[in-house]
Write a protein that holds these residues in place. Structure first.
Motif, short mmCIF file in Angstrom:
data_model
loop_
_atom_site.label_atom_id
_atom_site.label_comp_id
_atom_site.label_asym_id
_atom_site.label_seq_id
_atom_site.Cartn_x
_atom_site.Cartn_y
_atom_site.Cartn_z
N PHE A 313 -0.69 21.83 32.28
CA PHE A 313 -2.08 21.56 31.88
C PHE A 313 -2.68 22.75 31.14
O PHE A 313 -3.37 22.59 30.13
N THR A 314 -2.42 23.96 31.64
CA THR A 314 -2.92 25.15 30.93
C THR A 314 -2.29 25.27 29.54
O THR A 314 -2.93 25.76 28.60
N ALA A 315 -1.05 24.81 29.42
CA ALA A 315 -0.38 24.83 28.11
C ALA A 315 -1.04 23.86 27.14
O ALA A 315 -1.02 24.08 25.92
N VAL A 316 -1.61 22.78 27.65
CA VAL A 316 -2.31 21.81 26.80
C VAL A 316 -3.59 22.41 26.22
O VAL A 316 -3.91 22.20 25.05
N VAL A 317 -4.31 23.17 27.03
CA VAL A 317 -5.65 23.62 26.62
C VAL A 317 -5.66 24.96 25.89
O VAL A 317 -6.67 25.30 25.25
N ILE A 401 -1.70 23.51 13.48
CA ILE A 401 -0.61 24.10 14.26
C ILE A 401 -0.95 24.04 15.75
O ILE A 401 -0.13 23.64 16.58
N ALA A 402 -2.16 24.47 16.08
CA ALA A 402 -2.59 24.46 17.48
C ALA A 402 -2.57 23.06 18.05
O ALA A 402 -2.16 22.84 19.20
N LEU A 403 -3.03 22.08 17.27
CA LEU A 403 -3.05 20.69 17.75
C LEU A 403 -1.63 20.16 17.93
O LEU A 403 -1.36 19.37 18.85
N TYR A 404 -0.73 20.59 17.07
CA TYR A 404 0.67 20.19 17.20
C TYR A 404 1.26 20.70 18.51
O TYR A 404 1.91 19.95 19.26
N GLY A 407 -0.14 18.82 21.45
CA GLY A 407 0.47 17.50 21.62
C GLY A 407 1.81 17.57 22.32
O GLY A 407 2.12 16.74 23.18
N LEU A 408 2.63 18.58 21.97
CA LEU A 408 3.92 18.74 22.64
C LEU A 408 3.73 19.02 24.14
O LEU A 408 4.43 18.46 24.98
N SER A 412 4.78 17.01 28.06
CA SER A 412 5.34 17.62 29.28
C SER A 412 4.43 17.37 30.48
O SER A 412 4.91 17.05 31.58
N PHE A 413 3.15 17.52 30.28
CA PHE A 413 2.19 17.31 31.37
C PHE A 413 2.27 15.89 31.92
O PHE A 413 2.25 15.67 33.13
N ALA A 414 2.42 14.91 31.03
CA ALA A 414 2.51 13.51 31.46
C ALA A 414 3.86 13.23 32.13
O ALA A 414 3.93 12.52 33.14
N ALA A 415 4.93 13.81 31.60
CA ALA A 415 6.28 13.50 32.10
C ALA A 415 6.54 14.03 33.49
O ALA A 415 7.26 13.41 34.28
#
Length: 445
Positions: A313-317, A401-404, A407-408, A412-415
């Motif tokens: 989650f922290t990786a997403v934000v 780039i940041a949005l890309y 998204g990646l 991971s967060f969902a999986a």
């Protein structure tokens, strides 16, 4: 009989040394290529390209190693599940160390023309093949010797090797970065590659003293090992394999954005000095290591899946704020960007070894965690510097780039929520004999 096995089991210190030292050397070998790709390979091996095209070509050569990693994971994982973990760990050191040294003596385009980038790519493929089987074996040689309540801590032994590899590779390049540009391009960049042969010799000595864990040895003795582990893996645990691969995307997506792409972006776009950026990344790595240790303790207490999800989650934000801080051109704010990125990676890394080890049965475990980790690394690590370079070239902004990267990490967060441990309702049944062996042999605590 059980007592004998327990009595001759390697000590915690020996397991730590074999897992940590060997993995640190492997990742040192791997990361110096990424650093060199960002700093010198474009001009030395692709001099007839434009600046952007040369950088893309260098990053593509870097990415080739990732393409070979899943193949290495499958092949080395097969023999790791058939023959044993120890022998494959020695092999991976020989493969990566040998190819790294060879890159250090490789002639450039100016000397042998187009053969130079071709040979560079072939050596990178072989290096990636060896790395493909490294992480899985290093994690298993530790976690399979651990009790259930210490599995994340033991799994983190191998994880320390990743930031230490970044740290030592950056130190190596930092040591030669004070040279003049002419000296650095002529021979300075080769020194970190040549030094790896000494480190590999140390790693082989340490790993040769290992033995496989009782769980695997018992399965081998009972003739319970799979003849073709990868076939059994796809047949019995395809769900966990796919989800584990998706789960493994986030750490390299964040990591390679910082340690590879930022070296180019920070110097050519923002205007940071090369030595300054290397120093900032090196400094942040200390927090990465500390966070891995703290995260592993939490994972053993609260569950590896829960802690990994927090890290994802922290990786997403974080990508958007990270680029915003770097874009200021302020050294202190750039350091903050890299420090938080290191903490984000550390949270996931501390839980990852235990998380992936517990979702595959012993007969396919080496193959399962190796393939999942390397597929995630290929998507998150290989493609990200290339995509980032292309996105900036197309839009002239770091926001895409940041949005890309966000998204990646969201993948991971969902999986991670879909992963199921061996023996659970959705996981493959755990072998009874293997579970009994672990109890009898008394794993290291």
């Amino acid at each position: 009989m059980a007592s004998s096995r327990a009595g001759s089991a390697p000590s915690k210190r020996g397991i730590f040394a074999a897992s940590f030292i060997g993995t640190s050397i492997e990742w040192y070998d791997y990361y110096i290529f990424g650093t060199a790709a960002a700093l010198v390979f474009g001009s030395l091996f692709f001099p007839e390209f434009s600046s952007t095209a040369g950088t893309l070509a260098a990053f593509t050569t870097f990415a080739v190693g990732f393409i070979a990693r899943p193949l290495g994971a499958a092949v080395i994982g097969h023999f790791g599940d058939r023959i044993g973990r120890k022998s494959m760990l020695v092999l991976t050191l020989l493969l990566t160390g040998g190819t790294t040294f060879a890159i250090g003596v490789l002639p450039t385009y100016a000397a042998i023309g187009v053969a130079a980038p071709v040979l560079l790519m072939l050596l990178r493929l072989l290096q990636g093949f060896g790395v493909g089987g490294e992480w899985g074996g290093a994690v298993l040689i530790a976690t399979e010797h651990a009790s259930r309540r210490r599995r994340a801590i033991y799994g983190s032994f191998a994880q320390f090797g990743v930031p230490v590899g970044v740290l030592t590779s950056n130190l190596a390049f930092l040591a030669v970065s004070g040279m003049s540009d002419e000296a650095f391009l002529e021979f300075g960049w080769r020194i970190p590659f040549l030094l790896s042969i000494v480190l590999v010799a140390v790693g082989i000595i340490v790993r040769s003293r290992l033995r496989d864990a009782p769980e695997f040895e018992q399965a081998k003795k009972d003739k319970a090992l799979s003849k073709v582990p990868i076939v059994e893996l796809f047949k019995r645990q395809p769900r966990n394999l796919v989800l584990a691969s998706l789960t493994s995307i986030a750490p390299p997506a964040v990591g390679y954005t910082v340690i590879v792409y930022m070296l180019t972006y920070g110097t050519t776009v923002i205007g940071f000095d090369r030595t300054t950026l290397l120093t900032l990344i090196l400094t942040s790595t200390v927090l990465w290591i500390a966070t891995i240790a703290f995260s592993a303790v939490l994972a053993d207490r609260f569950g590896a899946k829960r802690i990994y999800a927090i890290g994802a989650f922290t990786a997403v934000v974080w990508p958007l704020p990270m680029f915003a801080l770097v874009n200021t051109g302020d050294t202190g704010l750039a350091l903050l960007a890299f420090v938080v990125a290191a903490i984000v990676q550390g949270i996931m890394a501390g839980a990852q070894g235990a998380l992936l080890s517990e979702i595959f049965s012993v007969q396919v475990r080496y193959s399962g965690i190796s393939i999942a980790y390397q597929l995630g690394g290929m998507v998150g690590g290989a493609v990200t510097p290339i995509a980032a370079t292309a996105l900036y070239g197309a839009y002239g902004s770091s926001t895409p780039i940041a949005l890309y990267v966000t998204g990646l990490c969201l993948l991971s967060f969902a999986a991670v929520f879909g992963l199921r441990a061996v023996g659970s309702a959705d996981g493959a049944p755990a072998p009874e004999g293997a579970r009994a062996t672990v109890r009898e042999a008394g794993p290291v605590d």
